[in-house]
Every structure is written in structure tokens, then in C-alpha cells.
Design a protein around this motif. Structure first.
Motif, PDB file in Angstrom:
ATOM      1  N   PRO A   1       5.063  38.976  15.924  1.00 42.18           N
ATOM      2  CA  PRO A   1       5.300  37.932  16.930  1.00 42.18           C
ATOM      3  C   PRO A   1       4.267  37.936  18.066  1.00 42.18           C
ATOM      4  CG  PRO A   1       7.360  38.985  16.349  1.00 42.18           C
ATOM      5  CD  PRO A   1       6.284  39.697  15.586  1.00 42.18           C
ATOM      6  N   SER A   2       3.824  39.117  18.479  1.00 45.23           N
ATOM      7  CA  SER A   2       2.962  39.146  19.655  1.00 45.23           C
ATOM      8  C   SER A   2       1.485  39.135  19.305  1.00 45.23           C
ATOM      9  CB  SER A   2       3.275  40.394  20.474  1.00 45.23           C
ATOM     10  OG  SER A   2       3.153  41.536  19.657  1.00 45.23           O
TER      11      SER A   2
ATOM     12  N   GLU B   1       5.826  40.527  33.001  1.00 45.82           N
ATOM     13  CA  GLU B   1       6.698  41.635  32.608  1.00 45.82           C
ATOM     14  C   GLU B   1       5.857  42.807  32.108  1.00 45.82           C
ATOM     15  OE1 GLU B   1       9.416  40.299  29.646  1.00 45.82           O
ATOM     16  OE2 GLU B   1      10.387  38.876  30.991  1.00 45.82           O
TER      17      GLU B   1
ATOM     18  N   THR C   1       6.344  44.693  29.634  1.00 46.87           N
ATOM     19  CA  THR C   1       6.173  44.687  28.174  1.00 46.87           C
ATOM     20  C   THR C   1       5.046  43.774  27.721  1.00 46.87           C
ATOM     21  OG1 THR C   1       8.002  43.143  28.205  1.00 46.87           O
ATOM     22  CG2 THR C   1       8.376  45.236  27.108  1.00 46.87           C
TER      23      THR C   1
ATOM     24  N   ARG D   1      14.677  35.940   8.270  1.00 47.12           N
ATOM     25  CA  ARG D   1      14.489  37.254   8.876  1.00 47.12           C
ATOM     26  C   ARG D   1      14.961  37.213  10.330  1.00 47.12           C
ATOM     27  NH1 ARG D   1       8.853  39.940   7.496  1.00 47.12           N
ATOM     28  NH2 ARG D   1       9.548  39.582   5.357  1.00 47.12           N
TER      29      ARG D   1
ATOM     30  N   GLU E   1      14.451  38.696  13.704  1.00 44.18           N
ATOM     31  CA  GLU E   1      13.470  39.578  14.344  1.00 44.18           C
ATOM     32  C   GLU E   1      13.505  39.466  15.857  1.00 44.18           C
ATOM     33  OE1 GLU E   1       9.835  38.285  12.541  1.00 44.18           O
ATOM     34  OE2 GLU E   1       9.538  36.746  14.052  1.00 44.18           O
TER      35      GLU E   1
ATOM     36  N   LEU F   1       9.626  38.418  21.588  1.00 43.13           N
ATOM     37  CA  LEU F   1       8.736  39.120  22.511  1.00 43.13           C
ATOM     38  C   LEU F   1       9.317  39.080  23.917  1.00 43.13           C
ATOM     39  CD1 LEU F   1       6.193  40.619  22.337  1.00 43.13           C
ATOM     40  CD2 LEU F   1       4.933  38.540  22.839  1.00 43.13           C
ATOM     41  N   HIS F   2       9.842  37.947  24.299  1.00 46.51           N
ATOM     42  CA  HIS F   2      10.461  37.804  25.618  1.00 46.51           C
ATOM     43  C   HIS F   2      11.875  37.281  25.433  1.00 46.51           C
ATOM     44  CE1 HIS F   2       6.668  38.435  27.561  1.00 46.51           C
ATOM     45  NE2 HIS F   2       6.122  37.559  26.761  1.00 46.51           N
TER      46      HIS F   2
ATOM     47  N   ARG G   1      15.526  36.283  17.139  1.00 43.76           N
ATOM     48  CA  ARG G   1      15.466  34.941  16.582  1.00 43.76           C
ATOM     49  C   ARG G   1      15.479  35.035  15.064  1.00 43.76           C
ATOM     50  NH1 ARG G   1       9.131  33.407  17.688  1.00 43.76           N
ATOM     51  NH2 ARG G   1       8.249  35.080  16.441  1.00 43.76           N
TER      52      ARG G   1
END
Lengths: 521, 363
Positions: free
Chosen positions: A25-26, A406, A408, B4, B6, B9-10, B347
Motif C-alpha cells: 500500500p505505501s 504522522e 508512521t 484481501r 489489508e 496506511l492511514h 480495507r
């Protein structure tokens, strides 16, 4: 025994990755990676932390599946959707963190994944050990083995299957220098028997010494594929980070021996964790104007020592006077009181200890810098918090989305720069850092080391716990070595070699048996 | 194709706001199904629940009468929940607060002093705090789990209540009913308007809400609590005391629950009796979560649950629904809310598998 068919390195590749992409995702961890590994060669994967090395290895071992691209085995496409499929092909992997049961013996551990009676397996373990100079006692319990021996068990476990490709994830990061050469000897022997080896590392010299070819990753992409023997370490580093490496400028310093700012005298601590290490009779001092290092293989009491000094663990059974900071007894004082005396601490875990992950940088400043006028009668002074945070960001070149970002959302290196910046902005007299450059890219690591040297010259007393010997040799004036909760005598860094430090890491009395290649208990 | 689950991130801010509404919507849908199965009139039921409570002034004041204690207790519980201190025994703390406050009118039956009510407020607060302090002490001293301790202390508090009502505190003129004497007017909060039960004690939850908002959003103390909840190691590193967090949040909840219990006996009930808590101590847990543990969100959540309580009473009569219908509906809201809340941090993603060639090695 591995069935080995001598193959020359220039034949068809054993394993090929074609346009492999894997996104999280990141971040896009691997972006259109192409890679060929040949039988009978040691292939290095070189890159900084976060360059995508670990993801690539997990793809090759079937731990994760690629989003797109193709994996070929002897030029035929294969579907590596599990580690079982990978093992079936003859791929073995040794992770950085070993997967062995500590309460079981070596042979019991291996029998969990291998068919056959224990007696037969024990014979094969001894046989493989003898063939490759990887000696381990099959009957020994894993918890009694040193880190190097555990690594041998993992390698032997891979060798007992029909091994074609061995993947090693940063295998030398856990080893004292003495054990590195015997590992390399075993790997060369494996290569000569036709096994392909994927060797992941960020240590340039050992890649030059060991590997036949190297794929350099940068930001998830292949930056170059080179023959490491033909490149200098400097050239490799430049390829790895994408620009020239900055150098740390060392200067002679003035230690004020009359001003010990941290003194531990004969402190013993029983660990509260049943698997922790008890500290035994620790004597340590740090004076104004010097950097003192603590070397050692991880898990030898570093955690306990850092919590004892930081005040996160207050040892109520210890003598009132056995820990002193700025010439005051602090044994019974907590973290807040020690900080008020001019102590600052950068812990090894950034997320969750040094910073609160879902909080803004501004609120993370408040964690330790609240005394810098950030609240009046308890009510927060937001402009002051933001101003302090902005100063840290600017002064320490923290790449982030501003004071409201943030914690993170920052990369490991940038978050470390922020935390170091925050602690330095407290203007400490005594600074303590645990693994200050762990997972930090070379540029940031150099910047942090340079800062530490500047602070030392300004008369700050600095204590650094690190597993990176090179780092300790670069910046420290004196070192201690920690092993099984005991501290070696103080050593002057310029008078010793990495090998001397290594002797203390593994315990001098075992020296003879280790160099002899036999197993040590 | 493959689904999935998962981690995001935020945190998703949209999901955070939408979660309570999704929970309510799903609960309404599931309730409809239940009503059909039970052969109860759907429209009439929803009219009773959501329209009828607003149809006259008296009914609206009754909503605020329920709103008060729910808001007061939920605000305090949310502070603890954000510090990951799970006090689920506000019910018991409420009972002890009510008992402590009731001692004044029970032992000074004939007094008409103006100090009666202030004394009851102080005793109610102290009673609730004392009960919560037991859990705080056991947790900090022996690491006893506060979930179990507070829950079991609630049972003990109820037994103490029953003992007093059946024995020493029983109204001698009360035809053997398990209740105390009716309190004198000086021991009761004056009503806000004539003819309604809503009284001046509604000021406590409102003041308390403002104080909690200031503490959690603007104060260093609130920050320390939140850090302790989000990252205990970071709190240890900074030197924030986890014992103080346990004591602080439990005492705060005891204080609020004690005042709430006192306000009930010195308000709408007017005496100490068995069912004096109306289950507010438990409902407040739902309110705290439905309000996303946010002081402002909790105001809306408390109002919604108050409406639900009044609506349940109406539905009892008009639609012939059992009283447990309200509890079931509350339970559904909490379950659906917690499920929906998972999507704040996670999500669902559709994953396309890699094309599989024929010569694939099966795993």
C-alpha cells in the motif's frame, strides 16, 4: 548430501526473474526487476534498507507472490506460490531471524521438516557438517548454541534437501568477525559444488570478497548489475545510494577525565523477562567530551542495559549510589527526572517507543521535550510545539509533510533523524543512543555520526550501543563489549582491532575451539 | 479474483465518521427482519422508536433525563478506553455512589438543611471513586485485570444494595417493599420546569463534557493518557507513569458514575431502590464507542441512545414489543459499530492473481 552436478557459471540461468513488480500500500517494493542467478555462483543483492532486497528474496522463496512478472526456473515458468513449492524445486533460505525451536535439539528441529529416523538424520547432519566444515553437535539443544552455530543448523537444514539455490538474508549481520570467515569458506565450497547462492547484504567489503556478481537495488529498481571484484567499495556505494557518499570528518578531541557524566558501579539487574539477560556487575563510565561504545552480538543484555540507563527500568534493589549522572545519584529516579538533569536518549525502536506512530510530529515533540515551554499549567502551547518541531525538521533535514505529518508516514531514516533531532534539541549534557543508524540510509547515518562527533567536541558525553562494529570504530574513543550480561574492561578504540573486539564478543576462553572450526558450547 | 483484508496506511477519516451511521443502518435492517419474523408491525415500531419520543414536550424532557447520566458516564469511560484501561464496571460504581449519597437522607430523615444535597453530591462522588479505587489498587499492585475486577465488583455492589434495601435501610412504612424512605424535598434536585422530571442535575454532564474535552484535546495530562494507550513503550520511554494512568482514569470514571448514581436517587427516583441504575453503566460503554471515544461524538451518541430508551418504552405499549427489544437493538449497534470500525484501519482489496502458466509447479 546435496546432489550436485558441476555446472559452469555461464550456462543457462538457474533462476530468472523477469519484470517482477510487487507493490505494498505505501510503496512499490520491487519495480520491474530482472535478475539471473546461475548455478555455481554467488550472486549478491546489494542495496540500502528499503531498497527492496527482502521483498525480492521473499518472492524467490515463495513467501510473497508478485503483482506482475514472471519467475523462470531453468528457463521454464514456475508458480512459486508457497515456500513448499520453492523447497520442492531445491530452493532453501536462511532468514535473518532464525526459525528454530530453542527447547529442542538440533536433530529434533531438523526432523520437524525432514523425513527419516532421528538416528539417520543425526548421521547425515554430522556428514554434511564434515563436508562443508559446518560443525554442530546434532544432540545439542538449540538454546545452548551460539548465534553462529544456529546459523550453521539453518544452513545444514537447507543442505539436507536436494539444494540447488541457497538464499541468505544478511547472514553476517549477526556474526562476530571471527565467524564470518568460516561461513564464507563453507559458502565457497557450496558454490564449487554447483549450488547457486543469493547473498543479501549491505556490507560492501564482504560482497567484494565473496560474490561473483552483484545486482544493486535502489528504490525498488535494479540500479546496476556488476562484477563486484572489478569495482571498488566506493563505486559500489555510489551505485547503491545514487550519489557520492559523504564522509565523516574525525578530529582529535579533548576528554575531561575529571568530569564523569555517567557512572555505573557494580550494578547487577535480574531481567524481568524470563528469556531476558541478567546484567552482572556492570562498571561503565562516560566523561564529558568522549564517545563511548558498547559492542556485542544482540541479545547479550543490550536491551536491559539501555532500559537501566534510560530510567525505563528502575532497579529498586540496587544501591542508592550505583548509578550516577552529572555527578548525582539517579538509581531510583525515573526517565523524567533523569532528563531534567540533562540526559537524553534515542532508543533502538523508533516506532512505538521513540515515537508514537499515529501521532503528528508536533505531538511527538511533546513526548520528551515538554519542558521546552510546551505547556503552561498543563495546557498545551501549540505554537511552541510547532516551532520546536519545525526547528528539528529544518535543522536535521527531516523529509516529511510538515509538523502535522504522522510519525508512521516517515521513512525509517527520516524518523530517526527527527528523533535524534528532538533529543539533541534538548541540549543534553549526556546523550545515550541505542543502534543510532539501524535501518538508516548511508546519507542519514553519516549525518547522524557527524553530529555526534560535533557534539563530542562541544563537550557532551555520548554513549552508543551498536552492533555495527564499523560504526563504533568510526566514532568512538573507547568501547566496552557486552556478552551474556557482563561488560568487558574499557578498551581504547584506536588500540584494538575488530578481531580483538570479536574475541570479547564470543568469550576469549572459547577462542581456540572456534578457530579450530569445531563447535563451541 | 481474490479478496484481501489489508491494513490501511492511514486511518480513514471518512470511515471514522461513517461507521456509527453504518452501524445504525445495519441494525435497523436486521431489526426489520426480526420484526417480520416475530410478526410485529414494522412501521409502528419505528414510529414508536424514532418519532414518538419527540411528539410532546414531556417526552423530550424525558430524553434529556436519560441523556444526562449516559453522557456523564460515557465521557469518563471514553477517557479510560483511550488509555486502554477497560473499566466496564461503571454500573457498580454508580450503585455505590447512589448508596453513599442515600445514607444522608436515610439517616437524617427529618432534616431540612440546605446542606443535604451538597453532602449527597460529595458522598456520591466519593462512593463511586472508592469502588473504582479497589480495581485501580488491585491492577497497579497485583496486575489484576481491571475488566474482571470491575465487572465482579458490580455484582458485589448490587448485593450490597439488595442487603441494605432488604435489611437496615428498608422503609419501615414501605409495606416490605425493598426500598428506602422517599427522600425529603431538600434531598432532591429541583425540577427544571414544573410538571417534568428533568432537573438541574443535567448541568453536571454538560460541565463534565466541557472539562473532558479540554483535558483530552488541550491538556498535557490527556496527552499522556492517550500516549499510554497508543504506544505503552513510548509512554515508558517518555517516563509517563502507567500507574497514574490507571488510577486517574478509574477514579475519573468512579467520580462520574457516582455522581450519576446520586443524581438518579436524588432526581427522578427520589429514593434508593433495586432498579435505580436503569443499566446506564453498561449502556454508557456503547455510547462511548458509538461516539468514537471523542468527547463531541459522545454527545450525539448519548442523545441517540437516550432516544432509543424512550422509544423502547413507547414501543412496549404501542407495538407490544418486549423491553428486551431495546437491549437487542443496542447490542446490534455495538456489534455492527465495532465491525464497521475495523474498516477505519483496514480495507478490502480485490487482488488479481498472477497468470499461471501450464508448467506451473503446484504447491
Amino acid at each position: 548430501m546435496p546432489s550436485v552436478e558441476p555446472v559452469s557459471a555461464d550456462s543457462e540461468p538457474l533462476l530468472s526473474l523477469r519484470n517482477i513488480t510487487k507493490a505494498y500500500p505505501s510503496v512499490v517494493a520491487n519495480d520491474s526487476i530482472n535478475l539471473d542467478v546461475h548455478a555455481g555462483s554467488i550472486h549478491a543483492i546489494l542495496g540500502e534498507n528499503g531498497a527492496g532486497k527482502s521483498t525480492l528474496m521473499k518472492l524467490a522463496y515463495g513467501v510473497v507472490e508478485p503483482d506482475s512478472g514472471e519467475i523462470l526456473w531453468r528457463n521454464k515458468p514456475v508458480d512459486l506460490r508457497s515456500t513448499a513449492a520453492a523447497r520442492k524445486l531445491g530452493i532453501g533460505m536462511v532468514f535473518q531471524h532464525f526459525s528454530l525451536f530453542e527447547t529442542l535439539s538440533v536433530v529434533e528441529n531438523i526432523s520437524l521438516t525432514m523425513p527419516g529416523s532421528r538416528k539417520k538424520l543425526a548421521r547425515r547432519i554430522a556428514q554434511v557438517g564434515a563436508d562443508y566444515d559446518l560443525h554442530v553437535d546434532p544432540a545439542a539443544s538449540v538454546h545452548s548454541l551460539s548465534v553462529g552455530e544456529r546459523q550453521r543448523v539453518e544452513i545444514i537444514r537447507c543442505l539436507m534437501q536436494d539444494l540447488k539455490l541457497l538464499i541468505l538474508d544478511e547472514p553476517t549481520s549477526v556474526l562476530p568477525p571471527q565467524h564470518v570467515s568460516s561461513l564464507f569458506a563453507a559458502l565457497r565450497k557450496l558454490r564449487d559444488n554447483g549450488v547457486a547462492i543469493l547473498f543479501i547484504s549491505h556490507k560492501l567489503e564482504e560482497i567484494r570478497a565473496l560474490c561473483d556478481s552483484a545486482t544493486i537495488l535502489r528504490g525498488g529498481k535494479v540500479a546496476a548489475t556488476v562484477n563486484p571484484n572489478e569495482k571498488t567499495a566506493h563505486e559500489l556505494a555510489t551505485l547503491m545510494i545514487g550519489h557520492d557518499i559523504p564522509q565523516v570528518e574525525a578530529r582529535a578531541n579533548q576528554v575531561d577525565l575529571n568530569k564523569p557524566l555517567l557512572e555505573l558501579s557494580a550494578v547487577s539487574v535480574k531481567s524481568s523477562d524470563p528469556f531476558g539477560t541478567d546484567l552482572k556487575n556492570i562498571n561503565l563510565s562516560v566523561h564529558a567530551g568522549e564517545i563511548v561504545g558498547v559492542a556485542g552480538v544482540s541479545g547479550n543484555g543490550q536491551q536491559e542495559l539501555s532500559r537501566l540507563i534510560s530510567g525505563e527500568h528502575v532497579e529498586t534493589s540496587a544501591a542508592f549510589d550505583c548509578i550516577r549522572m552529572m555527578d548525582k545519584p539517579v538509581t531510583y529516579l525515573g526517565a523524567v527526572d533523569r532528563r531534567q538533569l540533562g540526559f537524553a536518549f534515542v532508543p533502538e525502536e523508533r516506532l512505538g517507543r521513540g515515537a508514537v506512530p499515529p501521532m503528528s510530529l508536533s505531538k511527538n515533540s511533546l513526548l520528551t521535550a515538554s519542558d521546552k515551554g510546551m505547556h503552561r499549567k498543563g495546557f498545551l502551547n501549540k505554537p511552541r510545539m510547532d516551532e520546536f518541531t519545525q526547528h528539528c525538521i529544518k535543522e536535521f533535514d527531516v523529509r516529511c509533510g510538515g509538523v502535522e505529518a504522522e510519525a508512521t508516514s516517515l521513512s525509517g531514516g527520516n524518523l530517526q533523524k527527527f528523533i535524534v533531532g528532538r533529543e539533541l534539541s534538548l541540549q543534553p549534557k549526556l546523550l545515550f543512543l541505542s543502534q543510532p543508524t539501524w535501518g538508516v540510509d548511508i546519507g542519514a547515518a553519516t549525518a547522524i555520526r557527524q553530529r555526534l562527533l560535533d557534539l563530542r567536541d562541544a563537550g557532551v558525553a555520548i554513549l552508543v550501543i551498536s552492533e555495527e562494529l564499523e560504526e563504533l570504530f568510526e566514532i568512538t574513543d573507547r568501547v566496552y563489549v557486552i556478552r551474556s550480561g557482563t561488560l568487558s574492561p574499557s578498551l581504547v578504540t584506536s588500540d584494538v582491532t575488530p578481531n580483538d573486539i570479536g574475541k570479547y564478543m564470543i568469550g576469549e576462553q572459547q577462542q581456540a575451539s572456534v578457530t579450530g572450526g569445531s563447535h563451541a558450547t | 479474483m481474490q479478496l484481501r483484508f489489508e491494513k490501511r496506511l492511514h486511518q480513514s477519516k471518512i470511515m471514522l465518521l461513517a461507521a456509527p451511521f453504518i452501524a445504525i443502518a445495519l441494525s435497523v435492517v436486521l431489526s426489520c427482519i426480526l420484526l417480520v419474523v416475530l410478526k410485529k408491525p414494522i412501521l409502528l415500531t419505528f414510529h414508536s422508536f424514532f418519532i414518538a419520543p419527540f411528539e410532546n414536550f414531556y417526552s423530550i424532557t424525558e430524553i434529556f433525563l436519560k441523556f444526562g447520566p449516559l453522557l456523564l458516564i460515557a465521557q469518563a469511560l471514553a477517557v479510560g478506553f483511550r488509555a486502554k484501561i477497560w473499566n466496564i464496571g461503571a454500573e457498580g460504581q454508580m450503585v455505590i455512589g447512589a448508596i453513599a449519597a442515600s445514607a444522608v437522607p436515610v439517616y437524617f430523615v427529618d432534616s431540612t438543611s440546605g446542606w443535604l444535597l451538597p453532602a449527597m453530591i460529595v458522598l456520591g462522588a466519593l462512593g463511586g471513586m472508592a469502588w473504582a479505587a479497589i480495581a485501580a489498587f488491585l491492577r497497579t499492585q497485583f496486575n489484576a485485570n481491571e475488566i474482571l475486577v470491575t465487572l465482579m465488583l458490580t455484582s458485589i455492589a448490587l448485593q450490597l444494595l439488595y442487603f441494605l434495601l432488604l435489611g437496615p435501610w428498608k422503609d419501615p412504612m414501605g409495606f416490605n417493599f425493598p426500598q428506602t424512605v422517599m427522600f425529603q424535598d431538600e434531598a432532591l434536585f429541583p425540577a427544571l420546569f414544573s410538571g417534568v422530571r428533568l432537573n438541574v442535575s443535567i448541568i453536571f454532564p454538560i460541565l463534565f463534557t466541557i472539562a473532558v474535552w479540554l483535558f483530552m484535546e488541550k491538556h498535557y495530562g490527556g496527552y499522556k493518557l492517550v500516549v499510554g494507550g497508543l504506544a505503552p513503550s513510548a509512554a515508558g520511554y517518555a517516563g509517563f507513569s502507567s500507574k497514574k494512568a490507571v488510577w486517574g482514569s478509574l477514579l475519573l470514571a468512579g467520580f462520574a458514575a457516582g455522581i450519576a448514581g446520586m443524581s438518579e436517587v436524588a432526581g427522578p427516583i427520589g429514593q434508593l431502590q433495586r432498579s435505580m441504575t436503569s443499566g446506564y453503566g453498561y449502556s454508557a460503554i456503547i455510547v462511548a464507542y458509538l461516539g468514537a471515544l471523542n468527547p463531541i461524538g459522545i454527545v450525539f451518541a448519548a442523545f441517540f441512545l437516550a432516544v432509543l430508551h424512550i422509544g423502547g418504552d413507547v414501543a412496549l405499549v404501542s407495538a407490544g414489543l418486549p423491553i428486551s427489544a431495546v437491549h437487542i437493538f443496542q447490542g446490534m449497534i455495538l456489534i455492527f459499530y465495532l465491525s464497521a470500525y475495523a474498516f477505519v484501519n483496514y480495507r478490502l482489496r480485490v487482488v488479481q492473481p498472477v497468470t499461471q502458466p501450464d508448467s506451473a509447479v503446484s504447491s
